[in-house]
Design an enzyme around this catalytic site. Structure first.
Site, PDB file in Angstrom:
ATOM      1  N   SER A   1      -8.958   9.483  -1.125  1.00  0.00           N
ATOM      2  CA  SER A   1      -7.978   9.682  -2.196  1.00  0.00           C
ATOM      3  C   SER A   1      -7.531   8.421  -2.918  1.00  0.00           C
ATOM      4  O   SER A   1      -6.877   8.507  -3.954  1.00  0.00           O
ATOM      5  CB  SER A   1      -6.736  10.402  -1.655  1.00  0.00           C
ATOM      6  OG  SER A   1      -6.998  11.767  -1.453  1.00  0.00           O
TER       7      SER A   1
ATOM      8  N   SER B   1      -6.678  12.057  -4.569  1.00  0.00           N
ATOM      9  CA  SER B   1      -5.431  12.593  -5.086  1.00  0.00           C
ATOM     10  C   SER B   1      -4.463  11.541  -5.641  1.00  0.00           C
ATOM     11  O   SER B   1      -3.412  11.888  -6.171  1.00  0.00           O
ATOM     12  CB  SER B   1      -4.722  13.355  -3.962  1.00  0.00           C
ATOM     13  OG  SER B   1      -4.409  12.480  -2.883  1.00  0.00           O
TER      14      SER B   1
ATOM     15  N   LYS C   1       2.874   6.020  -4.937  1.00  0.00           N
ATOM     16  CA  LYS C   1       2.508   7.436  -4.954  1.00  0.00           C
ATOM     17  C   LYS C   1       3.666   8.274  -4.420  1.00  0.00           C
ATOM     18  O   LYS C   1       4.337   7.879  -3.464  1.00  0.00           O
ATOM     19  CB  LYS C   1       1.249   7.630  -4.102  1.00  0.00           C
ATOM     20  CG  LYS C   1       0.619   9.022  -4.171  1.00  0.00           C
ATOM     21  CD  LYS C   1      -0.674   9.048  -3.354  1.00  0.00           C
ATOM     22  CE  LYS C   1      -1.349  10.406  -3.368  1.00  0.00           C
ATOM     23  NZ  LYS C   1      -2.607  10.416  -2.594  1.00  0.00           N
TER      24      LYS C   1
END
Length: 528
Positions: free
Chosen positions: A195, A171, A76
């Site tokens: 997330s 996210s 990420k």
């Protein structure tokens, strides 16, 4: 080969059935074919191929570094990566290249993993749809699956298939899409309020949030220091355990990590006996907004444990109704503090205004942050005002303790693992998702997940079945603090029972070709 699990591919590499370079090239080719998913912000092709070459030499010399050697992974884009741009999907950090690797990234590289690239997210990880980053929204690979498309064809009211694609959740949506679309075998996400688990549920993956303090946060660009945890996204529980084994342990650069040595690797038994377990079902999680399909699967999962001899009991987490508000106050307060470092002086974006330092600060932050980030900063600063501090921030800290104690009391009553939904429903179409603002959506989507972060507990989302629309639905298991191995053992047993149907690689590839062809045709028609 791309559809296999990490463990299976690791065995294939050791047996010489495929080389790290061949595997890397296959993943890079698939990343290019699935570019329209917008899963990656940066593809580190040269870096990955060089790492694959080094891995290949180790295998030839009989010096493999372990199960992760030669395995393609993604990270990420809020984890620092040395020499590779790290943006947090924000204008504020566009062009920022860290001089060091996050501890978790370094640990993966030390095990020989191949870094395919940095994945997309909501700006600074503030969101639950992966729709609010500066690089655009992430598309859920299940939007193009045979299962979903066939169900949609049966619906006479379905809209245009090419425009009505689904969100990934967030996210860590880019990481989820990357694993779900077979472009890598595991990906790092971050988990502050759900997330990692939220996109895992929407993309048919295993999403694991370790106990707070088990895995280092050093190099993870902070959102909420007291809740942030690096998360793991894989296609099966065994793979998550392998990655956890590489990541877990103390880090002198992160004072919140446990100092005691961790028993590694996290080996999970092939056969587990759940008959002596006590499974807790929190009654407060049966909320009116919960879809009937998720509720039904939750009930069937409880019945499954009961049929194997486990004790299933209803438990109470009495302060659950306060958790979302409490989380909002604490989250935005820490965000306001953490975002103060982005001032245009040390790194990241800096505006051209030089009338005064104050004017430069204000303009830099206005240009660098989106509305969502600025909104959370404003909320946090409000809660931290001298006249509000006691009534909001301090009270929220006290409520957080009550919420954490609810879990302690549940586990002290004899419960081994809690079983809950992960999300209210399956993934929704993007056009439907954006009808509501980020704050409203996050409050809805974090309802079952954020309390775990406030309590510092381990939790994992496991894909259970497909909905009537042909989309993944996940359930969440919550364990005692630092009983991560027990939690994953239970999750593995459950995973084996439900036999979740994964996206078939060829089905996705056929749809990729169709989508790419449609995009080319659209481009031609626009030029005409």
């Amino acid at each position: 080969m791309l559809g296999r699990s990490l463990r299976e591919v690791s065995a294939a590499l050791k047996q010489g059935q495929i080389t790290p370079t061949e595997l890397c090239q296959k993943c890079l080719s698939l990343i290019k074919k699935t570019k329209f998913l917008n899963a990656y912000i940066t593809v580190s092709e040269e870096v990955a191929l060089k790492q694959a070459e080094e891995s290949e030499k180790r295998y030839k010399n009989g010096q493999s570094l372990g199960d992760l050697d030669g395995i393609p992974i993604a990270v990420k884009d809020n984890f620092s990566t040395s020499g590779i741009e790290t943006t947090c999907a924000s204008n504020m950090l566009k062009g920022y290249i860290p001089p060091y690797n996050a501890t978790v990234v370094q640990k993966l590289l030390d095990q020989g993993a191949l870094l395919m690239g940095k994945t997309n997210l909501d700006e600074f990880a503030m969101g639950s749809g992966s729709t609010d980053g500066v690089f655009g929204p992430v598309k859920n690979p299940w939007s193009y699956s045979k299962q979903y498309r066939e169900k949609r064809k049966q619906n006479p009211h379905s809209e245009n298939e090419d425009s009505d694609w689904l969100i990934t959740g967030g996210s860590s949506g880019g990481s989820a899409a990357a694993v779900s679309a077979f472009t890598c075998y595991a990906a790092l996400g971050s988990d502050t309020g759900g997330s990692t688990r939220n996109p895992a549920a929407h993309c048919g993956l295993v999403g694991f949030k370790p106990s707070y303090g088990l895995v280092s946060r050093h190099g993870l660009i902070p959102l909420v220091n007291s809740m942030d945890v690096p998360g793991i996204l894989t296609r099966c529980v065994d793979d998550a355990a392998i990655v956890l084994g590489a990541l877990a342990g103390p880090d002198p650069r992160d004072s919140t990590t446990v100092h005691e040595p961790i028993n590694k690797p996290f080996m999970l038994p092939s056969l587990a006996d759940v008959s002596k377990l006590c499974i807790g079902i929190p009654k407060e999680y049966l909320v009116p907004e919960l879809s009937s399909e998720v509720q039904s699967l939750w009930s069937k999962a409880a019945d499954l444990f009961e049929s194997e001899g486990a004790k299933v009991i209803e438990v109470s987490l009495p302060h659950t109704s306060y958790s979302i508000v409490c989380y909002h106050v604490l989250c935005t307060s820490e965000v306001a503090s953490n975002m103060a470092r982005f001032d245009g002086l040390q790194y990241g974006h800096r505006c051209d205004i030089d009338v005064s330092t104050e004017a430069m600060y204000a303009a830099t932050r206005r240009e660098g942050f989106n509305d969502v980030v600025r909104g959370r900063i404003l909320s946090g600063n409000f809660f931290l005002l001298k006249e509000n501090y006691e009534n909001y921030f301090v009270k929220a800290q006290k409520v957080r303790r009550l919420i954490a104690n609810d879990f302690v009391n549940a586990f002290n009553s004899g419960v081994d693992v809690l079983l809950t939904p992960t999300t209210l429903s399956e993934a929704v179409p993007y056009l439907e998702f954006i009808k509501e603002d980020n704050r409203t959506r996050s409050a809805q989507d974090d309802i079952f997940t954020q309390a775990v972060n406030m309590a510092g507990l381990p939790a994992v989302s496991i894909p259970v079945a497909l909905s009537n629309q042909g989309l993944p639905i996940g359930l969440q298991f919550i364990g005692r603090a630092f009983c991560d191995q027990q939690l994953l053992t239970v999750a593995k047993w459950f995973e084996k029972q439900v036999q979740f149907p994964v996206i078939q690689l060829q089905e996705l590839m056929d749809d990729c070709s169709a989508v790419l062809e449609n995009e080319k045709l659209a481009s031609v028609s626009l030029k005409q």
